[in-house]
Scaffold this motif. Sequence first.
Motif, PDB file in Angstrom:
ATOM      1  N   ARG A   1       2.661   5.656   4.578  1.00  0.00           N
ATOM      2  CA  ARG A   1       1.724   6.724   4.197  1.00  0.00           C
ATOM      3  C   ARG A   1       1.348   6.598   2.715  1.00  0.00           C
ATOM      4  O   ARG A   1       0.193   6.801   2.326  1.00  0.00           O
ATOM      5  CB  ARG A   1       2.329   8.107   4.479  1.00  0.00           C
ATOM      6  N   GLY A   2       2.343   6.238   1.908  1.00  0.00           N
ATOM      7  CA  GLY A   2       2.069   6.016   0.492  1.00  0.00           C
ATOM      8  C   GLY A   2       1.174   4.802   0.297  1.00  0.00           C
ATOM      9  O   GLY A   2       0.231   4.809  -0.506  1.00  0.00           O
ATOM     10  N   ILE A   3       1.470   3.746   1.069  1.00  0.00           N
ATOM     11  CA  ILE A   3       0.693   2.500   0.941  1.00  0.00           C
ATOM     12  C   ILE A   3      -0.776   2.748   1.313  1.00  0.00           C
ATOM     13  O   ILE A   3      -1.689   2.215   0.668  1.00  0.00           O
ATOM     14  CB  ILE A   3       1.320   1.393   1.833  1.00  0.00           C
ATOM     15  N   LYS A   4      -0.978   3.612   2.328  1.00  0.00           N
ATOM     16  CA  LYS A   4      -2.361   3.919   2.747  1.00  0.00           C
ATOM     17  C   LYS A   4      -3.153   4.523   1.568  1.00  0.00           C
ATOM     18  O   LYS A   4      -4.316   4.173   1.331  1.00  0.00           O
ATOM     19  CB  LYS A   4      -2.331   4.897   3.928  1.00  0.00           C
ATOM     20  N   ALA A   5      -2.489   5.399   0.817  1.00  0.00           N
ATOM     21  CA  ALA A   5      -3.164   6.030  -0.327  1.00  0.00           C
ATOM     22  C   ALA A   5      -3.436   5.011  -1.434  1.00  0.00           C
ATOM     23  O   ALA A   5      -4.490   5.026  -2.085  1.00  0.00           O
ATOM     24  CB  ALA A   5      -2.306   7.184  -0.852  1.00  0.00           C
ATOM     25  N   ILE A   6      -2.455   4.107  -1.619  1.00  0.00           N
ATOM     26  CA  ILE A   6      -2.613   3.075  -2.647  1.00  0.00           C
ATOM     27  C   ILE A   6      -3.768   2.139  -2.276  1.00  0.00           C
ATOM     28  O   ILE A   6      -4.535   1.686  -3.134  1.00  0.00           O
ATOM     29  CB  ILE A   6      -1.263   2.323  -2.839  1.00  0.00           C
ATOM     30  N   LYS A   7      -3.911   1.872  -0.965  1.00  0.00           N
ATOM     31  CA  LYS A   7      -5.041   1.049  -0.507  1.00  0.00           C
ATOM     32  C   LYS A   7      -6.353   1.775  -0.767  1.00  0.00           C
ATOM     33  O   LYS A   7      -7.358   1.158  -1.140  1.00  0.00           O
ATOM     34  CB  LYS A   7      -4.922   0.774   0.996  1.00  0.00           C
ATOM     35  N   LEU A   8      -6.360   3.091  -0.572  1.00  0.00           N
ATOM     36  CA  LEU A   8      -7.585   3.879  -0.774  1.00  0.00           C
ATOM     37  C   LEU A   8      -8.126   3.687  -2.194  1.00  0.00           C
ATOM     38  O   LEU A   8      -9.335   3.587  -2.407  1.00  0.00           O
ATOM     39  CB  LEU A   8      -7.296   5.376  -0.523  1.00  0.00           C
ATOM     40  N   VAL A   9      -7.214   3.609  -3.169  1.00  0.00           N
ATOM     41  CA  VAL A   9      -7.675   3.448  -4.558  1.00  0.00           C
ATOM     42  C   VAL A   9      -7.736   1.969  -4.969  1.00  0.00           C
ATOM     43  O   VAL A   9      -7.976   1.650  -6.139  1.00  0.00           O
ATOM     44  CB  VAL A   9      -6.810   4.258  -5.557  1.00  0.00           C
ATOM     45  N   GLY A  10      -7.479   1.076  -4.015  1.00  0.00           N
ATOM     46  CA  GLY A  10      -7.667  -0.360  -4.271  1.00  0.00           C
ATOM     47  C   GLY A  10      -6.564  -1.012  -5.079  1.00  0.00           C
ATOM     48  O   GLY A  10      -6.797  -2.039  -5.732  1.00  0.00           O
ATOM     49  N   LEU A  11      -5.342  -0.458  -5.048  1.00  0.00           N
ATOM     50  CA  LEU A  11      -4.279  -1.015  -5.898  1.00  0.00           C
ATOM     51  C   LEU A  11      -3.195  -1.775  -5.136  1.00  0.00           C
ATOM     52  O   LEU A  11      -2.140  -2.103  -5.692  1.00  0.00           O
ATOM     53  CB  LEU A  11      -3.602   0.115  -6.696  1.00  0.00           C
ATOM     54  N   GLU A  12      -3.449  -2.047  -3.857  1.00  0.00           N
ATOM     55  CA  GLU A  12      -2.395  -2.638  -3.030  1.00  0.00           C
ATOM     56  C   GLU A  12      -1.796  -3.909  -3.665  1.00  0.00           C
ATOM     57  O   GLU A  12      -0.580  -4.073  -3.733  1.00  0.00           O
ATOM     58  CB  GLU A  12      -2.978  -2.960  -1.657  1.00  0.00           C
ATOM     59  N   GLU A  13      -2.678  -4.779  -4.156  1.00  0.00           N
ATOM     60  CA  GLU A  13      -2.186  -6.056  -4.690  1.00  0.00           C
ATOM     61  C   GLU A  13      -1.376  -5.866  -5.976  1.00  0.00           C
ATOM     62  O   GLU A  13      -0.473  -6.640  -6.260  1.00  0.00           O
ATOM     63  CB  GLU A  13      -3.357  -7.025  -4.939  1.00  0.00           C
ATOM     64  N   LEU A  14      -1.731  -4.837  -6.765  1.00  0.00           N
ATOM     65  CA  LEU A  14      -0.986  -4.597  -8.012  1.00  0.00           C
ATOM     66  C   LEU A  14       0.354  -3.919  -7.737  1.00  0.00           C
ATOM     67  O   LEU A  14       1.305  -4.050  -8.521  1.00  0.00           O
ATOM     68  CB  LEU A  14      -1.821  -3.741  -8.968  1.00  0.00           C
ATOM     69  N   VAL A  15       0.436  -3.183  -6.646  1.00  0.00           N
ATOM     70  CA  VAL A  15       1.673  -2.458  -6.327  1.00  0.00           C
ATOM     71  C   VAL A  15       2.691  -3.383  -5.653  1.00  0.00           C
ATOM     72  O   VAL A  15       3.903  -3.239  -5.865  1.00  0.00           O
ATOM     73  CB  VAL A  15       1.366  -1.205  -5.469  1.00  0.00           C
ATOM     74  N   LYS A  16       2.178  -4.342  -4.875  1.00  0.00           N
ATOM     75  CA  LYS A  16       3.078  -5.231  -4.112  1.00  0.00           C
ATOM     76  C   LYS A  16       4.201  -5.851  -4.958  1.00  0.00           C
ATOM     77  O   LYS A  16       5.369  -5.832  -4.558  1.00  0.00           O
ATOM     78  CB  LYS A  16       2.255  -6.347  -3.456  1.00  0.00           C
ATOM     79  N   PRO A  17       3.906  -6.415  -6.137  1.00  0.00           N
ATOM     80  CA  PRO A  17       4.979  -7.042  -6.923  1.00  0.00           C
ATOM     81  C   PRO A  17       6.049  -6.044  -7.395  1.00  0.00           C
ATOM     82  O   PRO A  17       7.128  -6.458  -7.839  1.00  0.00           O
ATOM     83  CB  PRO A  17       4.242  -7.638  -8.131  1.00  0.00           C
ATOM     84  N   LEU A  18       5.747  -4.754  -7.319  1.00  0.00           N
ATOM     85  CA  LEU A  18       6.746  -3.759  -7.744  1.00  0.00           C
ATOM     86  C   LEU A  18       7.701  -3.393  -6.610  1.00  0.00           C
ATOM     87  O   LEU A  18       8.657  -2.649  -6.808  1.00  0.00           O
ATOM     88  CB  LEU A  18       6.045  -2.472  -8.220  1.00  0.00           C
TER      89      LEU A  18
END
Length: 471
Positions: free
Chosen positions: A57-74
């Motif tokens: 559910r959190g990842i879905k929101a992160i995708k909405l703002v286009g940050l999935e690739e920046l969040v993945k390494p964390l």
Amino acid sequence: MHKQQNILIIGAGLCGSLLALRLGQRGYNVTVMEMRPDLRKVDISAGRSINLAFSDRGIKAIKLVGLEELVKPLCIPMNGRMLHDLEGNTMLAPYSGREHEYINSISRGQLNALLLDEAEKHENVKIHFNQKCKSVDFENTTALFKDYITSAEFVEDADAIFATDGAGSAMRQSYYLGKKFLFSFSQNYLTHGYKELSILPAENGGYKTYKNALHIWGREAFMLIALPNLDGSFTVTLFLSFDEGEYNFNNLTTKERVLEFFSKNFKDALELMPNLVDDFFENPTSPLGTVKCSPWHYKGNTLLMGDAAHAIVPFYGQGMNASFEDVTEFDKVLDQGHPDWETIFEVYEKSRKKDTDAIADLAIDNFHEMKGHVNHANFREKRSLEMAFEKTFPNDYSSKYSLVTFNENIGYREAMLRGRAQDKAILNMLADGDISSVNDMTNETLKNTLEKVKTATEAILEDDQIAGLKK
Ligand SMILES: Cc1cc2nc3c(=O)[nH]c(=O)nc-3n(C[C@H](O)[C@H](O)[C@H](O)COP(=O)(O)OP(=O)(O)OC[C@H]3O[C@@H](n4cnc5c(N)ncnc54)[C@H](O)[C@@H]3O)c2cc1C
């Protein structure tokens, strides 16, 4: 709603910074006021959970703002619960029978910093730190702040105010104290509190225990958990009663007693924590509670979001995920093109509140599950069967945990109702001897068992509907 609207967001935590970013992307003029110093410049992690379980559910929101690739390494994937018994034996209990379903450990500070950086890239988003909201005049859409650097007090005006100022929200307090409308509010503390401890990295910088799991030492009356960090350490959290039982926070007052408690109950963890005593006496002990309230909004002027609207206990690992999902759901309502904030707030709250109430209740259930049920034979048998269902028939079954954690396209309430009915169906069948051990099952028996579970689940859901438990 036209884009020149001035939005004031109170609190630049996880929810506020994501909301600022999304509203900034949508073109609103956004001002954010945060009480604490800028966490990108000052270390302010003490006392808050250092890392969090981050899931779909959190990842879905992160995708909405286009940050999935920046969040993945964390992210550090955690595939299951590593259960530690009293003797130090371990067993990995996967979260799902489908390999692509796992949760992640993520640093609160790094995620928050990333969201702040991205929000600030928008010219129409301004973030101010060291500004504490003292109260909100919800009738006039203004908020009173104190600048912690200059001690000056001032009033901010906006077209709409969003309070994302966490479990102790100043705006929620203004609703409550204002007595201007029928504001319902409940706050329920657990008898248990929590304290953060740590397992430091090994000398070579590696992990002292298995990295890709959420470690649990469940002991019925209390429990210890550990989540991995990128630097090789684990953040360990002790959940313990304040004043009940032989060992509790109020009577663990000496070094000797703390060591005795850990050596009796968490022997293998203690071996990894030579720093235990220092951590124990340096770190705060904090309470855990659930906040429910309604309405979240006052006309079209103000809206509570995130923990400010619905703080929950952390045992489902969903507080942040739910707060992020608030932003996804709010964004959907914005897309519907309603003419004014009042309608937007009403539509949002009507569809959202039932889901946040559900996750609040599920989080309490999971407290009991993690402390004790995970060690019970029937519970383990149920989980083995569910794993087998998910693995063998991946499109036909999702456990309650999967529905809540990995099915971001259904609401928490639906996940709760279906998940509880499934649990009841399986546990009844196990108690009645209707299900043989999963190890002895052929694929055909497994398929028949799944059909029986589905039929029993539907019957339970129908009974719940008749009894008025399911609307
Ligand atoms: C021990 C623990 C473990 C947890 N583990 C998980 C987990 O594994 N997974 C998960 O999804 N969730 C977890 N959570 C829940 C998660 O931390 C919260 O749900 C999440 O932080 C909510 O985000 P928020 O932005 O609404 O509130 P917060 O993160 O609390 O942010 C509120 C912000 O508002 C600021 N603020 C407060 N008051 C004012 C004021 N008066 N004026 C201005 N600013 C103000 C604060 O400084 C803060 O920056 C856990 C919580 C705890 C306590």
